[in-house]
Design a protein around this motif. Structure first.
Motif, PDB file in Angstrom:
ATOM      1  N   THR A  92       0.795  -1.233   0.000  1.00 10.24           N
ATOM      2  CA  THR A  92       0.000   0.000   0.000  1.00 10.24           C
ATOM      3  C   THR A  92       0.822   1.275   0.000  1.00 10.24           C
ATOM      4  O   THR A  92       0.304   2.330  -0.348  1.00 10.24           O
ATOM      5  CB  THR A  92      -0.918   0.057   1.240  1.00 10.24           C
ATOM      6  OG1 THR A  92      -0.113   0.186   2.419  1.00 10.24           O
ATOM      7  CG2 THR A  92      -1.807  -1.168   1.325  1.00 10.24           C
ATOM      8  N   GLY A  93       2.061   1.215   0.436  1.00 12.88           N
ATOM      9  CA  GLY A  93       2.868   2.420   0.555  1.00 12.88           C
ATOM     10  C   GLY A  93       2.621   3.185   1.853  1.00 12.88           C
ATOM     11  O   GLY A  93       3.271   4.184   2.122  1.00 12.88           O
ATOM     12  N   LEU A  94       1.671   2.699   2.674  1.00  9.47           N
ATOM     13  CA  LEU A  94       1.426   3.317   3.971  1.00  9.47           C
ATOM     14  C   LEU A  94       2.563   2.958   4.929  1.00  9.47           C
ATOM     15  O   LEU A  94       3.207   1.924   4.775  1.00  9.47           O
ATOM     16  CB  LEU A  94       0.114   2.804   4.575  1.00  9.47           C
ATOM     17  CG  LEU A  94      -1.179   3.226   3.883  1.00  9.47           C
ATOM     18  CD1 LEU A  94      -2.348   2.427   4.439  1.00  9.47           C
ATOM     19  CD2 LEU A  94      -1.415   4.708   4.074  1.00  9.47           C
ATOM     20  N   THR A  95       2.788   3.791   5.929  1.00  4.02           N
ATOM     21  CA  THR A  95       3.741   3.494   6.983  1.00  4.02           C
ATOM     22  C   THR A  95       2.983   2.859   8.141  1.00  4.02           C
ATOM     23  O   THR A  95       2.016   3.437   8.634  1.00  4.02           O
ATOM     24  CB  THR A  95       4.447   4.774   7.471  1.00  4.02           C
ATOM     25  OG1 THR A  95       5.118   5.375   6.359  1.00  4.02           O
ATOM     26  CG2 THR A  95       5.444   4.473   8.559  1.00  4.02           C
ATOM     27  N   VAL A  96       3.402   1.679   8.556  1.00  2.62           N
ATOM     28  CA  VAL A  96       2.764   1.002   9.684  1.00  2.62           C
ATOM     29  C   VAL A  96       3.499   1.441  10.943  1.00  2.62           C
ATOM     30  O   VAL A  96       4.689   1.176  11.112  1.00  2.62           O
ATOM     31  CB  VAL A  96       2.806  -0.526   9.520  1.00  2.62           C
ATOM     32  CG1 VAL A  96       2.213  -1.217  10.729  1.00  2.62           C
ATOM     33  CG2 VAL A  96       2.064  -0.938   8.245  1.00  2.62           C
ATOM     34  N   VAL A  97       2.772   2.140  11.824  1.00  2.00           N
ATOM     35  CA  VAL A  97       3.394   2.675  13.029  1.00  2.00           C
ATOM     36  C   VAL A  97       3.367   1.682  14.184  1.00  2.00           C
ATOM     37  O   VAL A  97       4.210   1.760  15.077  1.00  2.00           O
ATOM     38  CB  VAL A  97       2.747   4.016  13.463  1.00  2.00           C
ATOM     39  CG1 VAL A  97       3.047   5.089  12.439  1.00  2.00           C
ATOM     40  CG2 VAL A  97       1.263   3.880  13.679  1.00  2.00           C
ATOM     41  N   GLU A  98       2.412   0.761  14.188  1.00  2.00           N
ATOM     42  CA  GLU A  98       2.395  -0.270  15.221  1.00  2.00           C
ATOM     43  C   GLU A  98       1.578  -1.465  14.761  1.00  2.00           C
ATOM     44  O   GLU A  98       0.615  -1.338  14.018  1.00  2.00           O
ATOM     45  CB  GLU A  98       1.869   0.251  16.552  1.00  2.00           C
ATOM     46  CG  GLU A  98       0.439   0.708  16.562  1.00  2.00           C
ATOM     47  CD  GLU A  98       0.009   1.250  17.922  1.00  2.00           C
ATOM     48  OE1 GLU A  98      -1.206   1.222  18.180  1.00  2.00           O
ATOM     49  OE2 GLU A  98       0.854   1.688  18.711  1.00  2.00           O
ATOM     50  N   VAL A  99       2.024  -2.642  15.224  1.00  2.00           N
ATOM     51  CA  VAL A  99       1.289  -3.886  15.025  1.00  2.00           C
ATOM     52  C   VAL A  99       1.196  -4.530  16.404  1.00  2.00           C
ATOM     53  O   VAL A  99       2.193  -4.982  16.966  1.00  2.00           O
ATOM     54  CB  VAL A  99       2.001  -4.842  14.044  1.00  2.00           C
ATOM     55  CG1 VAL A  99       1.220  -6.153  13.914  1.00  2.00           C
ATOM     56  CG2 VAL A  99       2.182  -4.194  12.683  1.00  2.00           C
ATOM     57  N   ASN A 100       0.001  -4.534  16.957  1.00  2.00           N
ATOM     58  CA  ASN A 100      -0.242  -5.124  18.266  1.00  2.00           C
ATOM     59  C   ASN A 100      -0.779  -6.533  18.083  1.00  2.00           C
ATOM     60  O   ASN A 100      -1.752  -6.740  17.361  1.00  2.00           O
ATOM     61  CB  ASN A 100      -1.250  -4.287  19.057  1.00  2.00           C
ATOM     62  CG  ASN A 100      -0.757  -2.872  19.240  1.00  2.00           C
ATOM     63  OD1 ASN A 100       0.355  -2.646  19.706  1.00  2.00           O
ATOM     64  ND2 ASN A 100      -1.569  -1.901  18.866  1.00  2.00           N
TER      65      ASN A 100
END
Length: 138
Positions: free
Chosen positions: A103-111
């Protein structure tokens, strides 16, 4: 979870929007790819969808999506005998990599929320019981 598509990018000929449900599906698939994950824990609504015969690819996933960033929560069932922190860390890496690549999005957290542990021997016994019943019925 936002159900409205987010405005992601404008080009000369229009907008590109990625619905949060798409990111949920990507995260769900990335999660079940990880060795040691027995399944997703989706709660009551996910169970109803599966009873109706539809595969819910976003089961156990919740996302919050902004203009350029996303935060993801995944609820999983882990196989017994695996080291839980290692599996959870691999889920985090795989989900982050998949979403950012696609997607090109930045993932800031994965809980990662571990809701249960599945025993492999229970599955084997169930399969053996099914076979015994089938042999007895004939």
């Amino acid at each position: 979870m936002s159900t409205l598509p987010t405005e992601f990018e404008r080009t000369e000929i229009g907008e590109i929007q990625i619905a949060p449900e798409v990111i949920e599906v990507i995260a769900g698939l990335a999660t079940v790819e990880v060795k040691g994950v027995a399944g997703m824990s989706g709660g009551f609504a996910g169970g109803i969808v599966e009873l109706l015969g539809r595969k819910n690819l976003s089961k156990g996933v919740k996302v919050e999506v902004g203009q350029r960033e996303a935060a993801v929560d995944v609820s999983v069932i882990i196989e017994y005998g695996t080291r839980l922190p290692d599996v959870a860390a691999e889920i985090q890496r795989n989900v982050k990599r998949s979403i950012e690549t696609m997607t090109g999005l930045t993932v800031v957290e994965v809980n990662v929320h571990i809701h249960d542990v599945q025993f492999k021997s229970a599955d084997k016994n169930t399969a053996a019981d099914d076979t015994d019943v089938a042999l007895r019925v004939k």
